[in-house]
Design an enzyme around this catalytic site. Structure first.
Site, mmCIF file in Angstrom:
data_model
loop_
_atom_site.group_PDB
_atom_site.id
_atom_site.type_symbol
_atom_site.label_atom_id
_atom_site.label_comp_id
_atom_site.label_asym_id
_atom_site.label_seq_id
_atom_site.Cartn_x
_atom_site.Cartn_y
_atom_site.Cartn_z
ATOM 1 N N ASN A 11 5.794 12.885 14.712
ATOM 2 C CA ASN A 11 4.905 11.728 14.516
ATOM 3 C C ASN A 11 5.695 10.460 14.275
ATOM 4 O OD1 ASN A 11 2.584 13.105 14.890
ATOM 5 N ND2 ASN A 11 2.068 13.336 12.718
ATOM 6 N N VAL B 24 4.416 0.748 1.857
ATOM 7 C CA VAL B 24 4.623 -0.448 2.674
ATOM 8 C C VAL B 24 4.818 -1.639 1.760
ATOM 9 C CG1 VAL B 24 3.634 -1.966 4.417
ATOM 10 C CG2 VAL B 24 3.215 0.494 4.546
ATOM 11 N N GLY C 234 0.832 -1.207 0.000
ATOM 12 C CA GLY C 234 0.000 0.000 0.000
ATOM 13 C C GLY C 234 0.861 1.249 0.000
ATOM 14 N N ASP D 296 -6.208 6.915 16.141
ATOM 15 C CA ASP D 296 -6.577 6.748 14.732
ATOM 16 C C ASP D 296 -7.138 5.347 14.483
ATOM 17 O OD1 ASP D 296 -4.994 7.204 11.455
ATOM 18 O OD2 ASP D 296 -7.022 7.681 12.171
ATOM 19 N N GLY E 104 0.502 5.727 0.663
ATOM 20 C CA GLY E 104 -0.368 6.783 1.180
ATOM 21 C C GLY E 104 0.530 7.906 1.627
ATOM 22 N N LYS F 258 7.679 -0.431 6.141
ATOM 23 C CA LYS F 258 7.216 0.864 5.639
ATOM 24 C C LYS F 258 8.416 1.771 5.394
ATOM 25 C CE LYS F 258 5.583 4.306 8.186
ATOM 26 N NZ LYS F 258 4.713 5.179 8.996
ATOM 27 N N ASP G 105 -0.591 0.790 12.796
ATOM 28 C CA ASP G 105 -0.352 2.211 12.518
ATOM 29 C C ASP G 105 -0.403 3.066 13.778
ATOM 30 O OD1 ASP G 105 -1.336 4.568 9.939
ATOM 31 O OD2 ASP G 105 -0.004 4.732 11.665
HETATM 32 C C1 LIG Z 1 -0.993 -1.148 3.754
HETATM 33 N N1 LIG Z 1 -0.710 -2.329 4.563
HETATM 34 C C2 LIG Z 1 -1.063 -3.609 4.251
HETATM 35 C C3 LIG Z 1 -0.605 -4.462 5.253
HETATM 36 C C4 LIG Z 1 -0.788 -5.923 5.221
HETATM 37 C C5 LIG Z 1 -2.158 -6.261 5.778
HETATM 38 O O1 LIG Z 1 -2.440 -7.588 5.478
HETATM 39 C C6 LIG Z 1 0.066 -3.689 6.227
HETATM 40 C C7 LIG Z 1 0.722 -3.930 7.442
HETATM 41 C C8 LIG Z 1 1.257 -2.863 8.164
HETATM 42 C C9 LIG Z 1 1.184 -1.512 7.683
HETATM 43 C C10 LIG Z 1 1.775 -0.370 8.377
HETATM 44 C C11 LIG Z 1 0.956 0.700 8.752
HETATM 45 C C12 LIG Z 1 1.495 1.816 9.407
HETATM 46 C C13 LIG Z 1 2.852 1.863 9.730
HETATM 47 C C14 LIG Z 1 3.686 0.821 9.337
HETATM 48 C C15 LIG Z 1 3.140 -0.283 8.654
HETATM 49 CL CL1 LIG Z 1 4.218 -1.520 8.189
HETATM 50 C C16 LIG Z 1 0.532 -1.272 6.462
HETATM 51 C C17 LIG Z 1 -0.017 -2.342 5.744
HETATM 52 C C18 LIG Z 1 1.837 -3.431 9.373
HETATM 53 O O2 LIG Z 1 2.397 -2.834 10.303
HETATM 54 N N2 LIG Z 1 1.666 -4.781 9.331
HETATM 55 C C19 LIG Z 1 1.004 -5.127 8.210
HETATM 56 O O3 LIG Z 1 0.699 -6.296 7.930
#
Ligand SMILES: Cn1cc(CCO)c2c3c(c(-c4ccccc4Cl)cc21)C(=O)NC3=O
Length: 290
Positions: free
Chosen positions: A54, A25, A18, A138, A20, A40, A179
């Site tokens: 942040n 990520v 993903g 959030d 944003g 990420k 997150d």
């Molecule tokens: C967009 N996205 C999709 C996924 C996989 C879901 O099956 C995902 C993850 C994370 C995160 C994430 C969110 C915020 C900060 C750091 C991370 Cl790695 C984002 C994720 C995270 O921390 N762990 C994830 O699986």
């Protein structure tokens, strides 16, 4: 500066999960331990900026919120070639937002039991976060990640005992709060507002006296959305209607569950149940109102 990249040294990048404003990520395999992680990569924030605060809050929060089965686990974070990199637990079942989207398309919904499991898991995660004197700020379907684990079950029906055990695969679903970029301390809050669809009015009015109840409000709307009450408004009369405590009845679910959701989004934060209250609520007790 060193021109080798720890990221490429340590990880094999599998796919983009993903993108944003938070960055990008990736699903990565760690070359040494062979496990998958969600990594990420975000542009390194300008020193002294809100973004840097942040980014640091996120890493501090992960470091403090060590291991809990309903909070996405943190492994490491570092800076390289003008990027901030954080390595988290990879949850293989997508986000709750993905699931809600898919269900809406297939006109499928969570059963009452599945909604209760979701509510219980996230309330457990919030109880842990709040017990560490922190708030998430959030909570929303996009920040709740799903881990699915197949467990091999050996069952032996002695009637049909032909000497073979029956094999049944059970699927265990675990919801995890992710997150932590908006996490802040209950005591000296530097509140960075979360997604306005899940934001209670007292936070907009900068009343930070009941921050844990802002997470409860957001969880209430998250469950409401998973139960088919969405999509949620970002502003306008419908947004205010919900903040006046008017949630439409989710007729597919019990009165008790509907009452609990109404209480979680009560206009007065003190009227909303705590995470502990939710976990102990009769709706969630194992034989609660079958
Ligand atoms: C967009 N996205 C999709 C996924 C996989 C879901 O099956 C995902 C993850 C994370 C995160 C994430 C969110 C915020 C900060 C750091 C991370 Cl790695 C984002 C994720 C995270 O921390 N762990 C994830 O699986």
């Amino acid at each position: 500066e060193s021109n080798i990249s720890r990221y490429h040294e340590e990880f094999l990048e599998l796919e983009l999960l993903g993108t944003g404003e938070f960055g990008s990520v990736y699903k990565c395999t760690h070359r040494l331990d062979g496990c998958n992680y969600a990594v990420k990569k975000s542009i390194k924030p300008v020193a002294g900026s809100v973004n840097e605060q942040n980014a640091l809050k996120e890493v501090y929060a992960h470091a403090v919120l060590g291991k809990h089965q309903h909070v996405v686990r943190y492994y490491s974070a570092w800076a390289e070639d003008n990027h901030m990199i954080i390595q988290n637990e990879y949850c293989n079942g997508g986000s709750l937002a993905d699931t809600i989207q898919k269900m809406r398309e297939e006109d499928r919904y969570f059963s009452e039991a599945e909604l209760r499991q979701l509510l219980l898991h996230v309330a457990e995660g919030l109880r842990y976060i709040h017990s560490m004197q922190l708030v998430h700020m959030d909570i929303k379907p996009g920040n709740i990640f799903i881990s699915r684990e197949k467990s091999q079950m050996r069952v032996n029906y002695d009637s049909a005992d032909d000497g073979f055990d029956e094999e049944e695969t059970e699927e265990e679903i675990t919801y995890k709060i992710g997150d932590l970029g908006h996490v802040t301390s209950i005591n000296d809050p530097q509140v960075e507002e979360g997604d306005c669809r899940y934001l209670p009015t007292e936070i907009l009015r900068e009343d930070f006296t009941h921050l844990t109840k802002a997470d409860i409000f957001a969880l209430g709307l998250t469950i409401y959305e998973a139960g088919g009450g969405g999509p949620l408004p970002k502003n306008g009369p419908e947004w205010h209607d919900i903040r006046d405590g008017n949630l439409k009845e989710l007729t597919k679910y019990s009165r008790d569950l509907n009452e609990l959701l109404k209480l979680m989004v009560h206009p007065n934060p003190e009227m909303r149940p705590s995470a502990v209250n939710i976990i102990q609520h009769r709706v969630l007790s194992p034989n609660g109102n079958k």
